[in-house]
Design a protein around this motif. Structure first.
Motif, mmCIF file in Angstrom:
data_model
loop_
_atom_site.group_PDB
_atom_site.id
_atom_site.type_symbol
_atom_site.label_atom_id
_atom_site.label_comp_id
_atom_site.label_asym_id
_atom_site.label_seq_id
_atom_site.Cartn_x
_atom_site.Cartn_y
_atom_site.Cartn_z
ATOM 1 N N LYS A 1 16.308 8.782 1.670
ATOM 2 C CA LYS A 1 15.531 9.611 0.389
ATOM 3 C C LYS A 1 15.809 9.101 -0.816
ATOM 4 C CE LYS A 1 14.243 14.021 -1.061
ATOM 5 N NZ LYS A 1 14.421 15.563 -1.050
ATOM 6 N N TRP A 2 17.102 8.886 -1.125
ATOM 7 C CA TRP A 2 17.658 8.742 -2.621
ATOM 8 C C TRP A 2 17.119 7.212 -2.853
ATOM 9 C CZ3 TRP A 2 18.140 12.751 -5.118
ATOM 10 C CH2 TRP A 2 18.981 13.707 -4.680
ATOM 11 N N LEU A 3 17.422 6.217 -1.951
ATOM 12 C CA LEU A 3 16.956 5.069 -2.165
ATOM 13 C C LEU A 3 15.492 4.675 -2.393
ATOM 14 C CD1 LEU A 3 17.779 1.909 -2.075
ATOM 15 C CD2 LEU A 3 17.088 1.803 0.448
ATOM 16 N N LEU A 4 14.551 5.459 -1.330
ATOM 17 C CA LEU A 4 13.218 5.127 -1.454
ATOM 18 C C LEU A 4 12.207 6.102 -2.099
ATOM 19 C CD1 LEU A 4 12.877 3.944 2.552
ATOM 20 C CD2 LEU A 4 12.941 2.532 0.352
ATOM 21 N N VAL A 5 12.525 7.340 -2.125
ATOM 22 C CA VAL A 5 11.901 8.294 -2.868
ATOM 23 C C VAL A 5 11.960 8.301 -4.276
ATOM 24 C CG1 VAL A 5 10.923 10.713 -3.024
ATOM 25 C CG2 VAL A 5 11.426 9.796 -0.719
ATOM 26 N N THR A 6 13.442 8.900 -4.540
ATOM 27 C CA THR A 6 13.889 9.010 -5.919
ATOM 28 C C THR A 6 13.869 7.682 -6.650
ATOM 29 O OG1 THR A 6 15.266 10.940 -5.372
ATOM 30 C CG2 THR A 6 15.591 9.999 -7.389
ATOM 31 N N GLY A 7 14.490 6.540 -5.823
ATOM 32 C CA GLY A 7 14.612 5.098 -6.598
ATOM 33 C C GLY A 7 13.374 4.294 -6.762
ATOM 34 N N PHE A 8 12.827 4.027 -5.492
ATOM 35 C CA PHE A 8 11.883 3.118 -5.174
ATOM 36 C C PHE A 8 10.593 3.756 -5.888
ATOM 37 C CE2 PHE A 8 8.230 0.827 -3.300
ATOM 38 C CZ PHE A 8 8.632 -0.332 -3.793
ATOM 39 N N CYS A 9 10.034 4.919 -5.315
ATOM 40 C CA CYS A 9 8.735 5.307 -5.844
ATOM 41 C C CYS A 9 8.921 5.953 -7.229
ATOM 42 C CB CYS A 9 8.570 6.551 -4.970
ATOM 43 S SG CYS A 9 7.982 6.085 -3.302
ATOM 44 N N ASN B 1 -0.366 4.355 -9.311
ATOM 45 C CA ASN B 1 -0.182 5.775 -8.817
ATOM 46 C C ASN B 1 -0.522 6.090 -7.776
ATOM 47 O OD1 ASN B 1 1.418 6.220 -11.384
ATOM 48 N ND2 ASN B 1 -0.322 6.694 -12.605
ATOM 49 N N VAL B 2 -1.822 5.573 -7.177
ATOM 50 C CA VAL B 2 -2.359 5.942 -5.930
ATOM 51 C C VAL B 2 -1.586 5.730 -4.828
ATOM 52 C CG1 VAL B 2 -4.374 5.932 -4.367
ATOM 53 C CG2 VAL B 2 -4.594 6.549 -6.789
ATOM 54 N N LEU B 3 -1.141 4.138 -5.001
ATOM 55 C CA LEU B 3 -0.272 3.659 -3.997
ATOM 56 C C LEU B 3 1.070 4.288 -3.694
ATOM 57 C CD1 LEU B 3 -1.025 -0.139 -4.158
ATOM 58 C CD2 LEU B 3 -1.554 1.068 -2.429
ATOM 59 N N GLY B 4 1.631 4.768 -4.984
ATOM 60 C CA GLY B 4 2.946 5.286 -4.859
ATOM 61 C C GLY B 4 2.819 6.680 -4.422
ATOM 62 N N CYS B 5 1.582 7.384 -4.605
ATOM 63 C CA CYS B 5 1.481 8.738 -3.986
ATOM 64 C C CYS B 5 1.248 8.432 -2.589
ATOM 65 C CB CYS B 5 0.145 9.420 -4.703
ATOM 66 S SG CYS B 5 0.360 9.886 -6.202
ATOM 67 N N LEU B 6 0.619 7.545 -2.187
ATOM 68 C CA LEU B 6 0.534 7.373 -0.521
ATOM 69 C C LEU B 6 1.689 6.853 0.102
ATOM 70 C CD1 LEU B 6 -1.121 6.843 1.983
ATOM 71 C CD2 LEU B 6 -1.568 4.441 1.230
ATOM 72 N N LEU B 7 2.599 6.148 -0.514
ATOM 73 C CA LEU B 7 3.976 5.710 -0.312
ATOM 74 C C LEU B 7 4.908 7.015 0.090
ATOM 75 C CD1 LEU B 7 5.625 3.123 0.716
ATOM 76 C CD2 LEU B 7 6.166 2.656 -1.530
ATOM 77 N N ILE B 8 4.949 7.708 -1.061
ATOM 78 C CA ILE B 8 5.848 9.016 -1.086
ATOM 79 C C ILE B 8 5.276 10.052 0.099
ATOM 80 C CG2 ILE B 8 4.624 10.377 -2.798
ATOM 81 C CD1 ILE B 8 7.676 10.874 -4.115
ATOM 82 N N GLY B 9 4.255 9.911 0.150
ATOM 83 C CA GLY B 9 3.701 10.837 1.294
ATOM 84 C C GLY B 9 4.049 10.403 2.667
ATOM 85 N N VAL C 1 19.884 5.105 -5.828
ATOM 86 C CA VAL C 1 18.802 5.385 -6.844
ATOM 87 C C VAL C 1 18.531 4.082 -7.636
ATOM 88 C CG1 VAL C 1 18.201 6.852 -8.836
ATOM 89 C CG2 VAL C 1 18.912 7.848 -6.613
ATOM 90 N N GLY C 2 19.598 3.501 -8.215
ATOM 91 C CA GLY C 2 19.558 2.556 -8.983
ATOM 92 C C GLY C 2 18.844 1.458 -8.423
ATOM 93 N N ILE C 3 19.408 0.767 -7.468
ATOM 94 C CA ILE C 3 18.857 -0.165 -6.589
ATOM 95 C C ILE C 3 17.215 0.077 -6.224
ATOM 96 C CG2 ILE C 3 18.805 -1.301 -4.347
ATOM 97 C CD1 ILE C 3 21.924 -0.839 -4.414
ATOM 98 N N GLY C 4 16.992 1.154 -5.691
ATOM 99 C CA GLY C 4 15.568 1.542 -5.461
ATOM 100 C C GLY C 4 14.700 1.391 -6.668
ATOM 101 N N GLY C 5 15.250 2.066 -7.786
ATOM 102 C CA GLY C 5 14.497 1.960 -8.956
ATOM 103 C C GLY C 5 14.300 0.533 -9.629
#
Length: 123
Positions: A67-75, A42-50, A8-12
């Motif tokens: 999921k932890w890296l890309l969704v919780t962390g990165f997004c 926000n729009v790009l982040g919503c598209l990416l999380i989808g 989560v930290g690395i992704g964030g």
């Protein structure tokens, strides 16, 4: 637990850096009263999380490290909903009521559409 915190930290961190670079790029080309950088992020982040969640669900990986890296962390690091709230209050305080509600409505509606699109793209 420690591994998840690190992911989560690395992704964030990566998401936050990309958010900053996106803001610099957008404000370089669009310098108006409307907060284009936050809106686009926000729009790009919503598209990416989808897209990411759609792929994870499709491959039955919703409990994975990805999921932890890309969704919780990165997004989570990339999207800027807290900035969205602050900018709306600032717009209201400066007497831009119509622009405030336009920003809120378009951000929510287009953001939800982008999540739907992201999910649809991977089905």
């Amino acid at each position: 637990m420690f591994k998840t915190l690190v992911l989560v930290g690395i992704g964030g961190a990566l998401g936050s850096v990309l958010r900053y670079l996106t803001t610099l790029t957008v404000t370089k080309y669009f310098s108006t009263i409307f907060p284009w950088a936050t809106f686009i992020i926000n729009v790009l982040g919503c598209l990416l999380i989808g897209i990411i969640m759609g792929l994870l669900e499709k491959n039955q990986l919703t409990d994975s490290s990805v999921k932890w890296l890309l969704v919780t962390g990165f997004c989570g690091g990339y999207t800027t909903f807290s900035a969205f709230g602050y900018e709306n209050i600032s717009l209201l305080q400066n007497g831009n009521t119509a622009l405030t509600f336009l920003y809120i409505i378009t951000s929510v509606v287009i953001g939800l559409m982008a999540v739907w699109l992201g999910l649809s793209l991977v089905k």
